[in-house]
Enzyme design. Structure first.
Site, PDB file in Angstrom:
ATOM      1  N   SER A 141      43.382  63.984  33.642  1.00 15.13           N
ATOM      2  CA  SER A 141      41.917  64.014  33.709  1.00 15.13           C
ATOM      3  C   SER A 141      41.330  63.820  32.323  1.00 15.13           C
ATOM      4  CB  SER A 141      41.424  65.346  34.271  1.00 15.13           C
ATOM      5  OG  SER A 141      40.012  65.449  34.133  1.00 15.13           O
ATOM      6  N   TYR A 154      41.824  74.649  34.759  1.00 15.96           N
ATOM      7  CA  TYR A 154      42.007  73.242  35.153  1.00 15.96           C
ATOM      8  C   TYR A 154      42.394  72.383  33.947  1.00 15.96           C
ATOM      9  CZ  TYR A 154      41.112  68.565  36.960  1.00 15.96           C
ATOM     10  OH  TYR A 154      41.244  67.242  37.313  1.00 15.96           O
TER      11      TYR A 154
HETATM   12  P1  NAP Z   1      40.838  65.019  46.825  1.00 17.13           P
HETATM   13  O1  NAP Z   1      39.846  64.018  47.290  1.00 17.13           O
HETATM   14  O2  NAP Z   1      40.519  66.465  46.987  1.00 17.13           O
HETATM   15  O3  NAP Z   1      42.251  64.720  47.522  1.00 17.13           O
HETATM   16  C1  NAP Z   1      43.335  65.588  47.236  1.00 17.13           C
HETATM   17  C2  NAP Z   1      44.586  65.060  47.871  1.00 17.13           C
HETATM   18  O4  NAP Z   1      45.659  65.934  47.492  1.00 17.13           O
HETATM   19  C3  NAP Z   1      44.520  65.060  49.394  1.00 17.13           C
HETATM   20  O5  NAP Z   1      45.159  63.896  49.868  1.00 17.13           O
HETATM   21  C4  NAP Z   1      45.311  66.302  49.763  1.00 17.13           C
HETATM   22  O6  NAP Z   1      45.980  66.186  51.009  1.00 17.13           O
HETATM   23  C5  NAP Z   1      46.363  66.322  48.667  1.00 17.13           C
HETATM   24  N1  NAP Z   1      46.969  67.637  48.518  1.00 17.13           N
HETATM   25  C6  NAP Z   1      46.354  68.839  48.364  1.00 17.13           C
HETATM   26  N2  NAP Z   1      47.263  69.814  48.291  1.00 17.13           N
HETATM   27  C7  NAP Z   1      48.486  69.228  48.426  1.00 17.13           C
HETATM   28  C8  NAP Z   1      49.805  69.713  48.448  1.00 17.13           C
HETATM   29  N3  NAP Z   1      50.059  71.021  48.302  1.00 17.13           N
HETATM   30  N4  NAP Z   1      50.806  68.825  48.602  1.00 17.13           N
HETATM   31  C9  NAP Z   1      50.570  67.505  48.765  1.00 17.13           C
HETATM   32  N5  NAP Z   1      49.323  66.977  48.739  1.00 17.13           N
HETATM   33  C10 NAP Z   1      48.299  67.844  48.579  1.00 17.13           C
HETATM   34  O7  NAP Z   1      41.171  64.833  45.260  1.00 17.13           O
HETATM   35  P2  NAP Z   1      40.690  63.696  44.218  1.00 17.13           P
HETATM   36  O8  NAP Z   1      39.318  64.011  43.783  1.00 17.13           O
HETATM   37  O9  NAP Z   1      41.003  62.357  44.755  1.00 17.13           O
HETATM   38  O10 NAP Z   1      41.656  64.029  42.975  1.00 17.13           O
HETATM   39  C11 NAP Z   1      42.976  63.508  42.929  1.00 17.13           C
HETATM   40  C12 NAP Z   1      43.586  63.747  41.555  1.00 17.13           C
HETATM   41  O11 NAP Z   1      42.736  63.183  40.546  1.00 17.13           O
HETATM   42  C13 NAP Z   1      43.768  65.222  41.180  1.00 17.13           C
HETATM   43  O12 NAP Z   1      44.978  65.381  40.471  1.00 17.13           O
HETATM   44  C14 NAP Z   1      42.587  65.499  40.283  1.00 17.13           C
HETATM   45  O13 NAP Z   1      42.826  66.559  39.374  1.00 17.13           O
HETATM   46  C15 NAP Z   1      42.458  64.159  39.571  1.00 17.13           C
HETATM   47  N6  NAP Z   1      41.125  63.902  39.032  1.00 17.13           N
HETATM   48  C16 NAP Z   1      40.047  63.801  39.861  1.00 17.13           C
HETATM   49  C17 NAP Z   1      38.797  63.530  39.329  1.00 17.13           C
HETATM   50  C18 NAP Z   1      37.579  63.391  40.201  1.00 17.13           C
HETATM   51  O14 NAP Z   1      36.454  63.383  39.661  1.00 17.13           O
HETATM   52  N7  NAP Z   1      37.724  63.248  41.519  1.00 17.13           N
HETATM   53  C19 NAP Z   1      38.642  63.387  37.939  1.00 17.13           C
HETATM   54  C20 NAP Z   1      39.759  63.515  37.124  1.00 17.13           C
HETATM   55  C21 NAP Z   1      40.997  63.766  37.670  1.00 17.13           C
HETATM   56  P3  NAP Z   1      45.518  67.042  52.306  1.00 17.13           P
HETATM   57  O15 NAP Z   1      44.073  66.707  52.546  1.00 17.13           O
HETATM   58  O16 NAP Z   1      46.451  66.579  53.359  1.00 17.13           O
HETATM   59  O17 NAP Z   1      45.677  68.492  51.927  1.00 17.13           O
END
Ligand code: NAP
Length: 248
Positions: A141, A154
């Site tokens: 991130s 985080y």
């Molecule tokens: P998201 O929309 O909340 O999606 C999270 C995904 O992770 C879902 O597919 C969920 O699957 C899966 N997941 C949750 N717990 C799990 C587990 N125990 N085992 C396997 N899969 C699991 O998240 P996102 O916003 O796309 O973020 C994805 C990544 O990008 C994260 O690492 C986050 O820290 C990073 N990130 C995000 C942002 C942002 O602004 N969105 C910015 C910087 C970094 P289920 O629904 O099946 O539980």
């Protein structure tokens, strides 16, 4: 697009958000994709159906990446189904900001177990199967650059991921395996909608602080991952690519 033809990719947390976008993009580039998820069965199947609808190949595999037996079974499913593994994207993650006074063991475990233990278990289980030319991409991130207040846990998890990325680039480099991180800025995803970041003051602050004047989309992170996964990035390892519209 076919720069990943013949490659097999595993994307953790690919039922939603950034992971789903990465899975779609890697498949569009020719990779066969393992779409991992924890609970969202129908969303994962939709991602697979979308890939197959475009002529690609994918399977959905449920596994909690915090659990070693489930991770071992996830990697076995990938190898049993596609016969090899070339690209591992450690994407599954959770984010919850909190003031330092609100720190609890539960908040710590929730974020460190998924964001740090998960990638360690997945990478460890995948490593024996990765051939020369393979690529591991950790989704970190931009918080490790901007260090926002009230994000100690985080940002701590993602700082660990940046360090682990560097360590593994040294450890796996002699086998011809590259390890990099992609560090997104604020991205519109299922997760940022669900936890109320979308529409919050934090979104407005991000837009104001970002030279490109907006937040990002999953396709803009997926394109960076597809570059790192491909031989276009053959001389890139141990690096951190920040996709955040210039925010610093
Ligand atoms: P998201 O929309 O909340 O999606 C999270 C995904 O992770 C879902 O597919 C969920 O699957 C899966 N997941 C949750 N717990 C799990 C587990 N125990 N085992 C396997 N899969 C699991 O998240 P996102 O916003 O796309 O973020 C994805 C990544 O990008 C994260 O690492 C986050 O820290 C990073 N990130 C995000 C942002 C942002 O602004 N969105 C910015 C910087 C970094 P289920 O629904 O099946 O539980």
């Amino acid at each position: 697009m076919s720069k990943l033809n013949g490659k097999v990719a595993l994307v953790t947390g690919a039922s939603k958000g950034i992971g789903a976008g990465i899975a779609r993009r890697l498949a569009a580039e020719g990779a066969e994709v393992v779409v991992n998820y924890a609970t969202s069965d129908s969303e994962a199947k939709d991602v697979v159906a979308g890939i197959e609808g475009e002529g690609g190949r994918a399977i959905a595999v449920r596994a909690d990446v915090r659990n070693k037996p489930e991770v071992d079974s996830l990697i076995k499913s990938a190898i049993d189904h596609f016969g090899r593994l070339d690209i591992v994207v450690n994407n599954a993650g959770i984010y919850q900001f909190a003031k330092i006074e609100a720190t609890t063991e539960a908040l710590y475990r929730q974020q460190f177990d998924l964001n740090v233990l998960g990638p360690l278990l997945v990478t460890g289980a995948a490593a024996p199967f990765l051939a020369e030319g393979s690529s591991i991409i950790n989704i970190s991130s931009f918080v490790t650059r901007i260090l926002p207040a009230e994000s100690s846990i985080y940002s701590g998890t993602k700082g660990a991921i940046d360090a682990i990325t560097g360590v593994l680039s040294r450890e796996l480099g002699p086998r011809g395996i590259r390890v990099n991180s992609v560090n997104p800025g604020l991205i519109e995803t299922d997760g940022t909608h669900a936890n109320g970041v979308m529409g919050s003051d934090f979104q407005v602050w991000n837009e104001q602080q970002t030279p490109l004047g907006r937040i990002g989309q999953v396709t803009e992170i997926a394109s960076i991952v597809s570059f790192l996964a491909s031989s276009d990035a053959a001389w890139v390892t141990g690096e951190r690519i920040i996709g955040a519209g210039g925010m610093r």
